[in-house]
Design a protein around this motif. Structure first.
Motif, PDB file in Angstrom:
ATOM      1  N   TRP A  22      24.495  10.507  -9.178  1.00 39.54           N
ATOM      2  CA  TRP A  22      24.098   9.094  -9.048  1.00 39.54           C
ATOM      3  C   TRP A  22      25.262   8.270  -8.545  1.00 39.54           C
ATOM      4  CZ3 TRP A  22      25.127   4.116  -9.944  1.00 39.54           C
ATOM      5  CH2 TRP A  22      24.084   3.190  -9.754  1.00 39.54           C
ATOM      6  N   GLY A  23      26.392   8.360  -9.265  1.00 39.88           N
ATOM      7  CA  GLY A  23      27.548   7.570  -8.869  1.00 39.88           C
ATOM      8  C   GLY A  23      28.321   7.073 -10.069  1.00 39.88           C
ATOM      9  N   ARG A  24      28.771   5.850  -9.971  1.00 35.45           N
ATOM     10  CA  ARG A  24      29.687   5.350 -11.002  1.00 35.45           C
ATOM     11  C   ARG A  24      29.567   3.827 -11.075  1.00 35.45           C
ATOM     12  NH1 ARG A  24      36.177   6.588 -10.638  1.00 35.45           N
ATOM     13  NH2 ARG A  24      36.813   5.580 -12.565  1.00 35.45           N
ATOM     14  N   ILE A  25      29.676   3.313 -12.275  1.00 34.68           N
ATOM     15  CA  ILE A  25      29.691   1.857 -12.449  1.00 34.68           C
ATOM     16  C   ILE A  25      30.877   1.509 -13.342  1.00 34.68           C
ATOM     17  CG2 ILE A  25      28.482  -0.156 -13.371  1.00 34.68           C
ATOM     18  CD1 ILE A  25      25.843   1.272 -12.793  1.00 34.68           C
ATOM     19  N   VAL A  26      31.684   0.579 -12.892  1.00 35.51           N
ATOM     20  CA  VAL A  26      32.828   0.125 -13.701  1.00 35.51           C
ATOM     21  C   VAL A  26      32.673  -1.375 -13.890  1.00 35.51           C
ATOM     22  CG1 VAL A  26      35.329  -0.060 -13.878  1.00 35.51           C
ATOM     23  CG2 VAL A  26      34.314   1.926 -12.738  1.00 35.51           C
ATOM     24  N   PHE A  27      32.692  -1.791 -15.141  1.00 35.67           N
ATOM     25  CA  PHE A  27      32.570  -3.213 -15.447  1.00 35.67           C
ATOM     26  C   PHE A  27      33.820  -3.659 -16.197  1.00 35.67           C
ATOM     27  CE2 PHE A  27      31.357  -6.428 -18.665  1.00 35.67           C
ATOM     28  CZ  PHE A  27      31.051  -7.465 -17.795  1.00 35.67           C
ATOM     29  N   THR A  28      34.378  -4.767 -15.761  1.00 33.65           N
ATOM     30  CA  THR A  28      35.545  -5.307 -16.468  1.00 33.65           C
ATOM     31  C   THR A  28      35.269  -6.756 -16.848  1.00 33.65           C
ATOM     32  OG1 THR A  28      36.576  -5.990 -14.379  1.00 33.65           O
ATOM     33  CG2 THR A  28      37.194  -3.839 -15.235  1.00 33.65           C
ATOM     34  N   MET A  39      37.059 -13.762 -16.708  1.00 34.68           N
ATOM     35  CA  MET A  39      37.064 -13.027 -15.435  1.00 34.68           C
ATOM     36  C   MET A  39      36.171 -11.807 -15.585  1.00 34.68           C
ATOM     37  SD  MET A  39      41.072 -12.931 -14.337  1.00 34.68           S
ATOM     38  CE  MET A  39      40.769 -12.220 -12.733  1.00 34.68           C
ATOM     39  N   SER A  40      35.392 -11.554 -14.549  1.00 35.64           N
ATOM     40  CA  SER A  40      34.492 -10.391 -14.590  1.00 35.64           C
ATOM     41  C   SER A  40      34.656  -9.587 -13.310  1.00 35.64           C
ATOM     42  CB  SER A  40      33.031 -10.833 -14.687  1.00 35.64           C
ATOM     43  OG  SER A  40      32.874 -11.773 -15.716  1.00 35.64           O
ATOM     44  N   GLY A  41      34.461  -8.315 -13.428  1.00 35.78           N
ATOM     45  CA  GLY A  41      34.509  -7.448 -12.257  1.00 35.78           C
ATOM     46  C   GLY A  41      33.444  -6.377 -12.385  1.00 35.78           C
ATOM     47  N   LEU A  42      32.866  -6.027 -11.274  1.00 30.29           N
ATOM     48  CA  LEU A  42      31.856  -4.972 -11.292  1.00 30.29           C
ATOM     49  C   LEU A  42      32.031  -4.121 -10.042  1.00 30.29           C
ATOM     50  CD1 LEU A  42      29.215  -3.855 -12.636  1.00 30.29           C
ATOM     51  CD2 LEU A  42      27.966  -5.329 -11.036  1.00 30.29           C
ATOM     52  N   GLN A  43      32.183  -2.839 -10.237  1.00 29.50           N
ATOM     53  CA  GLN A  43      32.222  -1.918  -9.098  1.00 29.50           C
ATOM     54  C   GLN A  43      31.079  -0.914  -9.279  1.00 29.50           C
ATOM     55  OE1 GLN A  43      35.515  -2.065 -10.895  1.00 29.50           O
ATOM     56  NE2 GLN A  43      35.669  -3.949  -9.731  1.00 29.50           N
ATOM     57  N   VAL A  44      30.265  -0.835  -8.272  1.00 25.71           N
ATOM     58  CA  VAL A  44      29.151   0.124  -8.309  1.00 25.71           C
ATOM     59  C   VAL A  44      29.333   1.078  -7.141  1.00 25.71           C
ATOM     60  CG1 VAL A  44      26.659   0.426  -8.222  1.00 25.71           C
ATOM     61  CG2 VAL A  44      27.621  -1.613  -9.307  1.00 25.71           C
ATOM     62  N   ILE A  45      29.390   2.344  -7.460  1.00 22.14           N
ATOM     63  CA  ILE A  45      29.489   3.365  -6.415  1.00 22.14           C
ATOM     64  C   ILE A  45      28.198   4.169  -6.454  1.00 22.14           C
ATOM     65  CG2 ILE A  45      30.790   5.338  -5.535  1.00 22.14           C
ATOM     66  CD1 ILE A  45      33.166   4.315  -7.238  1.00 22.14           C
ATOM     67  N   LYS A  46      27.442   4.118  -5.391  1.00 22.57           N
ATOM     68  CA  LYS A  46      26.152   4.813  -5.375  1.00 22.57           C
ATOM     69  C   LYS A  46      26.187   5.939  -4.345  1.00 22.57           C
ATOM     70  CE  LYS A  46      21.786   5.449  -6.334  1.00 22.57           C
ATOM     71  NZ  LYS A  46      21.906   6.911  -6.251  1.00 22.57           N
ATOM     72  N   GLU A  47      25.946   7.134  -4.852  1.00 22.57           N
ATOM     73  CA  GLU A  47      25.852   8.274  -3.938  1.00 22.57           C
ATOM     74  C   GLU A  47      24.436   8.293  -3.387  1.00 22.57           C
ATOM     75  OE1 GLU A  47      26.968  11.725  -6.211  1.00 22.57           O
ATOM     76  OE2 GLU A  47      28.757  10.726  -6.983  1.00 22.57           O
ATOM     77  N   LEU A  48      24.307   7.896  -2.130  1.00 26.73           N
ATOM     78  CA  LEU A  48      22.970   7.803  -1.539  1.00 26.73           C
ATOM     79  C   LEU A  48      22.440   9.186  -1.212  1.00 26.73           C
ATOM     80  CD1 LEU A  48      23.737   4.778   0.806  1.00 26.73           C
ATOM     81  CD2 LEU A  48      22.582   4.709  -1.412  1.00 26.73           C
ATOM     82  N   THR A  49      23.272   9.962  -0.562  1.00 21.87           N
ATOM     83  CA  THR A  49      22.967  11.377  -0.322  1.00 21.87           C
ATOM     84  C   THR A  49      24.302  12.103  -0.505  1.00 21.87           C
ATOM     85  OG1 THR A  49      23.530  11.374   2.024  1.00 21.87           O
ATOM     86  CG2 THR A  49      21.283  10.714   1.454  1.00 21.87           C
ATOM     87  N   SER A  50      24.310  13.380  -0.160  1.00 22.97           N
ATOM     88  CA  SER A  50      25.570  14.108  -0.325  1.00 22.97           C
ATOM     89  C   SER A  50      26.641  13.597   0.633  1.00 22.97           C
ATOM     90  CB  SER A  50      25.340  15.602  -0.123  1.00 22.97           C
ATOM     91  OG  SER A  50      24.860  15.821   1.187  1.00 22.97           O
ATOM     92  N   SER A  51      26.230  12.909   1.689  1.00 19.92           N
ATOM     93  CA  SER A  51      27.235  12.452   2.640  1.00 19.92           C
ATOM     94  C   SER A  51      27.229  10.946   2.876  1.00 19.92           C
ATOM     95  CB  SER A  51      27.051  13.184   3.970  1.00 19.92           C
ATOM     96  OG  SER A  51      25.747  12.976   4.450  1.00 19.92           O
ATOM     97  N   TRP A  52      26.356  10.232   2.232  1.00 16.06           N
ATOM     98  CA  TRP A  52      26.343   8.771   2.366  1.00 16.06           C
ATOM     99  C   TRP A  52      26.670   8.140   1.019  1.00 16.06           C
ATOM    100  CZ3 TRP A  52      25.897   5.747   6.653  1.00 16.06           C
ATOM    101  CH2 TRP A  52      25.502   6.372   7.837  1.00 16.06           C
ATOM    102  N   ARG A  82      33.330 -13.306  -5.538  1.00 18.90           N
ATOM    103  CA  ARG A  82      33.414 -12.707  -4.216  1.00 18.90           C
ATOM    104  C   ARG A  82      32.740 -11.344  -4.296  1.00 18.90           C
ATOM    105  NH1 ARG A  82      39.199 -10.630  -1.647  1.00 18.90           N
ATOM    106  NH2 ARG A  82      38.358  -8.667  -0.880  1.00 18.90           N
ATOM    107  N   THR A  83      32.017 -11.004  -3.252  1.00 15.89           N
ATOM    108  CA  THR A  83      31.317  -9.719  -3.230  1.00 15.89           C
ATOM    109  C   THR A  83      31.777  -8.917  -2.022  1.00 15.89           C
ATOM    110  OG1 THR A  83      29.394 -10.828  -4.176  1.00 15.89           O
ATOM    111  CG2 THR A  83      29.044  -8.629  -3.282  1.00 15.89           C
ATOM    112  N   ASP A  84      32.137  -7.687  -2.272  1.00 16.05           N
ATOM    113  CA  ASP A  84      32.534  -6.772  -1.194  1.00 16.05           C
ATOM    114  C   ASP A  84      31.517  -5.631  -1.121  1.00 16.05           C
ATOM    115  OD1 ASP A  84      34.734  -8.376  -1.157  1.00 16.05           O
ATOM    116  OD2 ASP A  84      36.158  -6.840  -1.798  1.00 16.05           O
ATOM    117  N   LEU A  85      31.302  -5.153   0.069  1.00 10.88           N
ATOM    118  CA  LEU A  85      30.341  -4.068   0.237  1.00 10.88           C
ATOM    119  C   LEU A  85      30.903  -3.065   1.229  1.00 10.88           C
ATOM    120  CD1 LEU A  85      27.405  -3.159  -0.467  1.00 10.88           C
ATOM    121  CD2 LEU A  85      26.653  -4.386   1.575  1.00 10.88           C
ATOM    122  N   LYS A  86      30.738  -1.794   0.895  1.00 13.09           N
ATOM    123  CA  LYS A  86      31.186  -0.753   1.810  1.00 13.09           C
ATOM    124  C   LYS A  86      30.117   0.322   1.894  1.00 13.09           C
ATOM    125  CE  LYS A  86      34.796   2.741   2.472  1.00 13.09           C
ATOM    126  NZ  LYS A  86      36.037   3.353   1.958  1.00 13.09           N
TER     127      LYS A  86
END
Lengths: 672, 312
Positions: free
Chosen positions: A550-556, A582-595, A621-625
């Motif tokens: 699935w991926g990873r979620i980090v909340f601060t 102050m709040s931070g949220l990082q969500v890493i989503k594995e869409l497929t094995s290569s995305w 501020r929101t960043d997206l990759k």
């Protein structure tokens, strides 16, 4: 007597030699000797990531996965991932970082190390994040102590310690080319080459980058930067127990900065050159017993020249500064037995600063300091560990300082611990605060004084106490790190402006100007004094959830409340110098094995940066990759698009003067 | 006249003499039926020898001649003797010298297989040092329940063929991720390919891949990806592998004794390649904690591994 090998032995030997000769790992080892021969201890205490369960201080580790997913390409941005850390950039200088307030344009209360080399400069005390001769692509992980840690690192490990650990050439191979390009003239081209044979490994990286960091906002300063960075790391292993590391690097570039159409601070190039050479020797006696000796030299030169038209004559300004540091440190650690572990060390450092502008003298300002440090850990029971540490040093401005720490960690379960720690740490004044004398002179007459550090202020002092919990909830695959803290900061060093009579200003200096002061261009000077005390109280939380596939979620999340202490007058903004939340949220989503898609959201309530900074309203501020990973496991590179600050330009240092611009860029990283 | 019947000869003395002869012969045979050949007398060999002599004595046998081939000429094997050969070279010399029963110990599987292939007459038995792959994978399962795939680097001198490894890994319920490496420079890229987020690296006793020059690259790269490495020696665990299962020379000596004395005729011991039966485990608790693996003691791990073996 040696017998000639019998035919069968000869055949076997031939098999072995043939087999081995197919690889460059030619060794006389027989297969059976592999089972009993000794080999070097690789994952020694210094190479393992700091265990957050056992650490006597609150530690956040930013690992490679988070670094890559964040999309950040500049080192200081990585600290946005640390709960409580405030990060900002401004157009007239380097980015700045603070923790629990007191931050200004020259963040100097957090000690920053790169592979054990202190990179805070000796004049401002801050870190020139964009000038360090390493890139984010070189970083293996960042270990951050989110609080004072003078007991381990001495003066100026005041609000935290950031230890940037670069990738080992032993863990890399082949070559990598990285190309980034985006709007606002962002360009970034880098190459990394790796090689080595048997006991020698090396890596060379080189990059060129540039970007328009700040457009002029409301007629204020703009900034465009360009940097060329190269670094080299060589690892030698002359014996099973020894490792020698040679590192060198250089950054050459410029900031095109200033205020458009300003006669006093015009746009112009500030040229920067930064170099370092670091030599380290590590001898391992056992997994938790080693001796390390490290020497480094680093230097930095800044040059910016312009002319201020001043009526009948032009006034040339040479904003030049040269910094040099040489540092030698020896550290020895040993596990004495099951219960006791000891670390002792000593270091000596020489700092030299030369600047006609800031000292009104061509003579270098030189300081030598030494330190002795030790840490003793006693595993009192199966669950309770007691750590006592201290650092005794002689600082060239503040004299003798002793920074102690006591920490108790109690294991609630195998991967859950409670931590209580308390101690004291100091921040010694920098050369700027202790020695600066910035003046405008003509024919031995002083026409104006801007900064005049008349007396060395006493070192700032923090006394802290904290209670933390670090644990892994197995059932949820969740890592938790939470703590409450109280930090009392005394003897805050602030600047104080006053005017020499005759003056119409309210604040008149209670000291006399130099005898040759005429004050034709100004009668106001800025001095540095200990001015105020505050208490920062608060709580921090970091939750890190991973699910393979699935991926990873980090909340601060952090909460800080700053209150003033004492009756002495102090900067009223001081108590507002950290966001209440102050709040931070990082969500890493594995869409497929290569995305893979990753999102970062960073939010802070209103705060005020001090001195050159100002109010920053609540905002996020929101960043997206989005990345397409190449090759098996994505290890052959990536093609990615990164958008930083989807909300558009936002103030992060001074609402009236600067806007942090959004960024959109594409990345192609190819390895082979 | 009555003829007296001739008296039968008095056999008492004969019986006594025969008994004494038998006892002497038995004693002599017991004392001399097992010779030990070693390539050199090092600490490893001495550890084996001390344990072997002790264990054999408990079974009523003694070690006969001990030949250090590093300092004495190769002897001619006496007929009817079992030669316990320590290591590849001593085994090869014993077979070449015409020994009729050779038990090879402290030998790798790869070398034992090569020796065995040349042993057409079935003189050779070998207790190898390599732990059986199923045992190592069972240990991995206990240590790191979340691991779903097993990465293996295969060199030209790999102790196990790829097909056998694939089969063993799949049989243990893992996904195999094998990479072939021909040069040292290929190790890190190969690791990068096979180390997935759900994998562990199974280090194998392959001198072309896992040697003192490569250990740093392998362990640091695996650690960088936060993947555990299963070692095959205590030294590898000490260096940074999360755990390993291994047999000491004393463990092998005990098994050798049990193998030889399993039947009355010591020479009739089971031939072929035998896995080590007695084993120990080592855990690098610091690395295990750093990787966030569940905490388990060495005693518990060994007990669970023994239970697993018993339940097979």
């Amino acid at each position: 007597m040696t017998l000639p090998p019998p035919p069968r032995t000869a055949r076997l030997a031939a098999i072995a030699v043939t087999a081995l000769s197919g690889s460059s790992a030619i060794h006389a080892e027989t297969a059976e000797s592999l089972f009993y021969d000794d080999i070097p201890i690789v994952l020694t205490a210094s190479r393992l990531a700091q265990s957050t369960y056992d650490a006597p201080a609150p530690v956040t580790i930013i690992d490679r996965e988070l670094i890559e997913a964040s999309g950040f390409t500049e080192l200081h941005d990585l600290l946005r991932l640390v709960p409580g850390f405030q990060v900002a950039d401004w157009a007239s200088g380097s980015p700045t970082v603070a923790n629990h307030g007191m931050g200004d344009a020259y963040g100097r209360r957090i000690k920053v190390l790169v592979d054990g080399r202190t990179v805070n400069n000796s004049f401002w005390g801050n870190v020139h994040w964009q000038d360090l001769p390493i890139r984010v692509d070189d970083v293996e992980r960042v270990e951050v102590v989110r609080g004072p840690n003078g007991a381990a690192h001495g003066a100026n490990a005041y609000q935290g310690v950031v230890n940037i650990i670069t990738r080992s050439p032993r863990t890399e191979s082949g070559n990598t080319v990285t190309v980034r390009a985006g709007h606002r003239e962002m360009k970034d081209v880098g190459v990394r080459l790796n090689g080595g044979e048997e006991e020698l490994d090396w890596r060379i990286t080189a990059s060129h980058r540039g970007a328009v960091n700040f457009l002029s906002f409301e007629g204020e300063a703009a900034e465009t930067i360009e940097r060329n960075v190269a670094n080299l790391q060589v690892l030698l292993q002359p014996s099973l127990a020894d490792e020698i590391r040679i590192q060198a690097g250089s950054t050459v570039g410029f900031d095109d900065t200033g205020i458009p159409d300003s006669p006093t601070e015009p746009l112009g190039k500030r040229r920067i050159k930064e170099n370092y050479l670091q030599l380290s020797w590590l001898r391992s006696f056992g997994p938790e017993s080693e001796l390390s000796v490290q020497f480094y030299h680093q230097d930095r030169a800044e040059r910016k020249h312009w002319v201020i038209p001043a009526g009948a004559f032009d006034l040339p300004v040479r904003q030049d500064i040269d910094l040099q540091r040489d540092d030698l440190e020896v550290q020895w650690t040993r596990r004495l037995d099951e219960a006791w572990h000891v670390l002792v060390g000593a270091g000596v450092r020489r700092d030299a600063t030369r600047s006609i502008l800031y000292f009104s003298s061509d003579r270098p300002e030189v300081g030598v300091q030494w330190q002795l440090f030790s840490s003793l850990t006693w595993q009192a029971t199966d669950r309770l560990a007691v750590n006592v540490g201290g650092n005794l040093e002689h600082h060239y401005y503040s004299g003798r300082l002793f920074s102690p720490r006591l920490a108790l960690t109690y294991a609630l379960a195998p991967r859950q611990s409670l931590r209580f720690s308390t101690g004291t740490a100091y921040r010694a004044p920098q050369a700027w605060e202790a020695r600066s004398f910035t003046s405008v002179s003509f024919a031995d007459q002083i026409l104006a004084i801007t900064y005049w550090a008349r007396e060395e202020p006493e070192p700032e002092r923090v006394r802290f106490v904290e209670l933390g919990y670090t644990g892994h909830i197995d059932a949820l695959n969740l890592e938790l790190d939470a703590r409450v803290f109280r930090e009392r900061f005394d003897r805050y060093i602030d600047d104080r402006a006053c005017s020499f009579p005759p003056t119409s200003r309210n604040v008149v200096c209670d000291y006399d100007p130099p005898p040759n002061f005429v004050g034709l261009l100004g009668r106001t000077a800025v001095n540095f004094v200990n001015a105020g005390a505050i208490v920062a109280e608060g709580a921090e939380l970091r939750a890190d959830w991973r699910q393979p596939g699935w991926g990873r979620i980090v909340f601060t999340q952090s909460f800080v409340n700053i209150t003033a202490r004492g009756n002495a007058p102090q900067d009223p903004d001081l108590v507002h110098s950290a966001p209440a939340s102050m709040s931070g949220l990082q969500v890493i989503k594995e869409l497929t094995s290569s995305w893979r898609a990753s999102l970062g959201f960073y939010y802070a309530t209103e705060m005020r940066w001090l001195n050159d900074g100002d109010v920053v309203p609540s905002g996020g501020r929101t960043d997206l990759k989005v990345a397409r990973l190449l090759g098996p496991n994505g290890r052959d590179g990536e093609l990615a698009v990164t958008a930083q600050s989807l909300e558009g330009a936002y103030p992060d240092f001074h609402e009236g003067d600067f806007r942090h611009e959004p960024s959109l860029f594409a990345t192609a990283r190819l390895s082979w | 006249m009555t003829r007296r019947r001739p008296r039968p000869p008095d056999l008492t003395a004969f019986h006594l003499l025969f008994g004494l002869w038998l006892m002497l012969a038995w004693t002599l045979s017991a004392a001399g039926v097992v010779d030990v050949w070693m390539p050199r007398s090092g600490a490893l060999q001495q550890e084996f020898l001390a344990a072997f002599e002790g264990a054999l004595k408990e079974k009523g046998h003694n070690v006969g001649a001990i030949h250090d081939l590093g300092v004495t000429p190769r002897p001619t094997p006496a007929p009817g003797k079992v030669i316990v050969a320590l290591g590849r070279d001593a085994t090869a010399q014993a077979l070449d010298a015409g020994a009729t029963a050779v038990l090879s110990v402290l030998v790798s599987r790869r070398d034992a297989l090569a020796l065995h292939a040349d042993d057409a007459t079935g003189k050779l038995g070998a207790i190898v040092l390599d732990q059986p792959i199923p045992r190592r994978l069972a240990m991995l399962r206990i240590l790191a329940p979340d691991v779903a795939s097993v990465a293996v680097l295969l060199g030209i001198s790999a102790p196990e063929p790829a097909a056998a490894l694939n089969q063993a890994i799949e049989a243990a319920g893992f996904t195999p991720r094998l990479a072939t490496v021909e040069r040292e420079q290929e190790i890190v890229p190969a690791l990068e390919r096979v180390l997935t987020p759900d994998s562990a690296l199974l280090a194998t006793p392959d001198p072309g891949i896992f040697n003192r020059d490569t250990v740093m690259s392998i362990l640091l790269t695996s650690y960088r990806h936060r993947r555990p490495v299963i070692g095959f020696t205590p030294a590898y665990v000490r260096a940074g592998a999360v755990a390993g299962v291994f047999s000491t020379p004393a463990d092998i000596a005990l098994q050798a004794t049990q193998l030889l004395t399993a039947q009355d005729d010591l020479q009739a011991f089971k031939r072929g390649i035998l896995d080590p039966e007695h084993f120990r485990v080592a855990i690098n608790q610091r690395v295990s904690r750093s990787l966030g693996l569940p905490e388990i003691s060495e005693d518990t791990l060994r007990t669970r591994l023994l239970d697993w073996e018993a339940g097979r």
